[in-house]
Motif scaffolding. Structure first.
Motif, PDB file in Angstrom:
ATOM      1  N   PHE A 134      25.205  27.402  51.755  1.00 54.46           N
ATOM      2  CA  PHE A 134      26.425  27.036  51.036  1.00 54.46           C
ATOM      3  C   PHE A 134      26.219  25.741  50.255  1.00 54.46           C
ATOM      4  O   PHE A 134      26.671  25.612  49.113  1.00 54.46           O
ATOM      5  N   ALA A 135      25.548  24.773  50.870  1.00 57.72           N
ATOM      6  CA  ALA A 135      25.309  23.481  50.221  1.00 57.72           C
ATOM      7  C   ALA A 135      24.446  23.642  48.975  1.00 57.72           C
ATOM      8  O   ALA A 135      24.704  23.010  47.944  1.00 57.72           O
TER       9      ALA A 135
ATOM     10  N   GLU B 145      24.324  30.223  56.147  1.00 62.95           N
ATOM     11  CA  GLU B 145      24.560  29.019  56.933  1.00 62.95           C
ATOM     12  C   GLU B 145      24.934  27.879  55.992  1.00 62.95           C
ATOM     13  O   GLU B 145      24.872  28.021  54.771  1.00 62.95           O
ATOM     14  N   HIS B 146      25.300  26.743  56.595  1.00 64.41           N
ATOM     15  CA  HIS B 146      25.718  25.576  55.820  1.00 64.41           C
ATOM     16  C   HIS B 146      24.694  25.223  54.749  1.00 64.41           C
ATOM     17  O   HIS B 146      25.058  24.910  53.612  1.00 64.41           O
ATOM     18  N   ARG B 147      23.407  25.279  55.067  1.00 67.94           N
ATOM     19  CA  ARG B 147      22.375  24.910  54.093  1.00 67.94           C
ATOM     20  C   ARG B 147      22.418  25.817  52.863  1.00 67.94           C
ATOM     21  O   ARG B 147      22.169  25.375  51.749  1.00 67.94           O
TER      22      ARG B 147
ATOM     23  N   ARG C 155      36.394  23.314  51.557  1.00 66.10           N
ATOM     24  CA  ARG C 155      35.239  22.412  51.689  1.00 66.10           C
ATOM     25  C   ARG C 155      34.157  22.788  50.669  1.00 66.10           C
ATOM     26  O   ARG C 155      33.529  21.920  50.063  1.00 66.10           O
ATOM     27  N   PHE C 156      33.938  24.083  50.496  1.00 65.16           N
ATOM     28  CA  PHE C 156      32.956  24.552  49.530  1.00 65.16           C
ATOM     29  C   PHE C 156      33.338  24.136  48.118  1.00 65.16           C
ATOM     30  O   PHE C 156      32.511  23.629  47.349  1.00 65.16           O
TER      31      PHE C 156
ATOM     32  N   ASN D 266      30.052  34.310  56.760  1.00 68.25           N
ATOM     33  CA  ASN D 266      30.090  33.443  57.931  1.00 68.25           C
ATOM     34  C   ASN D 266      31.557  33.184  58.281  1.00 68.25           C
ATOM     35  O   ASN D 266      32.307  32.710  57.432  1.00 68.25           O
TER      36      ASN D 266
ATOM     37  N   ARG E 150      32.880  30.901  59.866  1.00 67.85           N
ATOM     38  CA  ARG E 150      33.231  29.485  59.846  1.00 67.85           C
ATOM     39  C   ARG E 150      33.270  28.904  58.436  1.00 67.85           C
ATOM     40  O   ARG E 150      33.508  27.712  58.256  1.00 67.85           O
ATOM     41  N   PHE E 151      33.043  29.726  57.427  1.00 66.86           N
ATOM     42  CA  PHE E 151      33.060  29.260  56.032  1.00 66.86           C
ATOM     43  C   PHE E 151      34.439  28.718  55.690  1.00 66.86           C
ATOM     44  O   PHE E 151      35.458  29.336  55.994  1.00 66.86           O
TER      45      PHE E 151
END
Length: 74
Positions: free
Chosen positions: A26-27, A22-24, A65-66, A58, A60-61
């Motif tokens: 990736f962050a 999830e986004h967390r 942005r990453f 994912n 939606r990755f």
């Protein structure tokens, strides 16, 4: 989540061959790469490698942005 549910969830991840990130996640990975002592081409290559591998975790990755979150120019 009970331990039985956790084991079942882990088995589903194993059966799928990849965990659902999830986004967390990736962050956190991007922050680690951004804060690495390596800079320049090494940091860019590491970030690109992670982006290639994370895109399957994912749908939606977003690699661009990453990479921006990693602090590298692509």
């Amino acid at each position: 989540m009970t331990s039985t549910n956790l084991i079942t969830a882990n088995r589903k991840d194993l059966n799928a061959k990849t965990a659902r990130f999830e986004h967390r996640h990736f962050a956190t990975i991007a922050r680690i790469i951004r804060d690495m002592p390596a800079r320049g081409a090494d940091q860019l290559n590491i970030a690109r490698h992670f982006a290639r591998e994370l895109c399957v975790t994912n749908p939606r990755f977003q690699a661009s942005r990453f990479l921006a979150a990693c602090g590298v120019e692509d």
